[in-house]
Structures are given as C-alpha cells and as structure tokens.
Design a protein around this motif. Structure first.
Motif, short mmCIF file in Angstrom:
data_model
loop_
_atom_site.label_atom_id
_atom_site.label_comp_id
_atom_site.label_asym_id
_atom_site.label_seq_id
_atom_site.Cartn_x
_atom_site.Cartn_y
_atom_site.Cartn_z
N ASN A 1 44.58 51.61 42.26
CA ASN A 1 43.45 51.13 43.06
C ASN A 1 42.20 51.98 42.84
OD1 ASN A 1 44.37 48.76 44.41
ND2 ASN A 1 45.69 50.05 45.66
N HIS B 1 38.89 50.24 41.47
CA HIS B 1 37.64 50.32 42.24
C HIS B 1 36.57 51.06 41.45
CE1 HIS B 1 34.73 51.47 45.30
NE2 HIS B 1 35.09 50.32 45.85
N THR C 1 33.51 49.62 39.46
CA THR C 1 32.20 49.28 40.02
C THR C 1 31.12 50.18 39.44
OG1 THR C 1 32.50 50.75 41.93
CG2 THR C 1 33.19 48.44 42.20
N ASN D 1 45.34 46.38 45.50
CA ASN D 1 44.64 45.62 46.51
C ASN D 1 43.87 44.50 45.82
OD1 ASN D 1 41.98 45.10 47.97
ND2 ASN D 1 43.08 46.27 49.53
N PHE E 1 41.08 43.13 46.43
CA PHE E 1 39.65 43.40 46.27
C PHE E 1 39.41 44.33 45.08
CE2 PHE E 1 40.15 42.28 50.76
CZ PHE E 1 39.34 41.16 50.78
N CYS E 2 40.38 45.18 44.78
CA CYS E 2 40.28 46.02 43.59
C CYS E 2 40.59 45.23 42.34
CB CYS E 2 41.20 47.24 43.73
SG CYS E 2 40.67 48.39 45.01
N GLU F 1 39.87 42.23 41.85
CA GLU F 1 38.65 41.46 41.55
C GLU F 1 37.71 42.23 40.64
OE1 GLU F 1 37.49 38.57 45.16
OE2 GLU F 1 37.40 40.71 45.64
N LYS F 2 37.68 43.55 40.78
CA LYS F 2 36.80 44.36 39.93
C LYS F 2 37.21 44.23 38.47
CE LYS F 2 35.31 45.99 43.87
NZ LYS F 2 35.10 44.93 44.82
N ASN G 1 38.51 34.57 40.29
CA ASN G 1 39.48 34.69 41.39
C ASN G 1 40.50 33.56 41.36
OD1 ASN G 1 38.15 36.96 42.20
ND2 ASN G 1 37.61 36.21 44.23
#
Length: 105
Positions: A17, A21, A24, A65, A67-68, A70-71, A80
């Motif tokens: 993760n 992340h 970004t 995760n 949301f991670c 997605e990166k 997605n």
C-alpha cells in the motif's frame, strides 16, 4: 468476496500500500515507468510479481486497499471498472453488461 481490513491484513499489505500510494508522486511514477525493478525495490518478490502482472485480485487478497490500487490503475491506464471486472473474474464487457447504466456495452 468482502474483506475485513483488520490489523493483520493492514500489516500484511502495508509495504504494498505504501508503494501504491507513492505512485501519487511524480518521481516514483517516472521511476516506475522507466525502471520498475528499481521503483519496487522495497517490495517482496511476491508483491513485485503481483504488480508486474497487474493481478488486482491477488493484490487485494494480499491486503492492498482499493484506493491504492486505483493509483496503479491510473499509471497503467486501467479503469476502475476493468479492475472490478478482474476481481469478479469477468471481462470488462461482461462486467459492464451487469450495470444498469444506459449505453453500457
């Protein structure tokens, strides 16, 4: 399948993760695009393999995760819906047909 993001899963996926992340940041994205092995040096071989193969389900099972994830999807040009289709073992077209969205394939 749903997952409880508990302490054990959090600890298992922490390194992955953090890497995801980190995408970004432009400098990590550029390094990942130019020298993925160097960019992923902090990951275990198992984690590097999952990322190389874009095995979204394996990364999720490992504790990544969404949301991670997605990166990574953004960096690799994976939407997605395509990631979710992979989770479900479907093609993107198969997944989109299950959505109640006008105009979905």
């Amino acid at each position: 399948m749903s997952y409880v993001f508990d302490l054990e899963r959090s600890a298992q996926g922490l390194r992955l993760n953090r890497f995801l992340h980190g995408l970004t940041r432009r400098e990590l994205r550029d390094l990942f695009e130019n020298d993925p092995d160097q960019a992923m040096q902090e990951l275990s071989e198992k984690e590097r393999d999952m990322v190389r193969r874009l095995d979204w389900r394996a990364m999720q099972d490992h504790g990544a995760n969404f949301f991670c994830l997605e990166k990574l999807g953004r960096v690799k040009g994976v939407s997605n819906p395509a990631i979710v289709a992979h989770f479900r073992g479907e093609t993107l077209d198969e997944f989109l047909r299950t959505r109640r969205v006008p105009g979905a394939r």
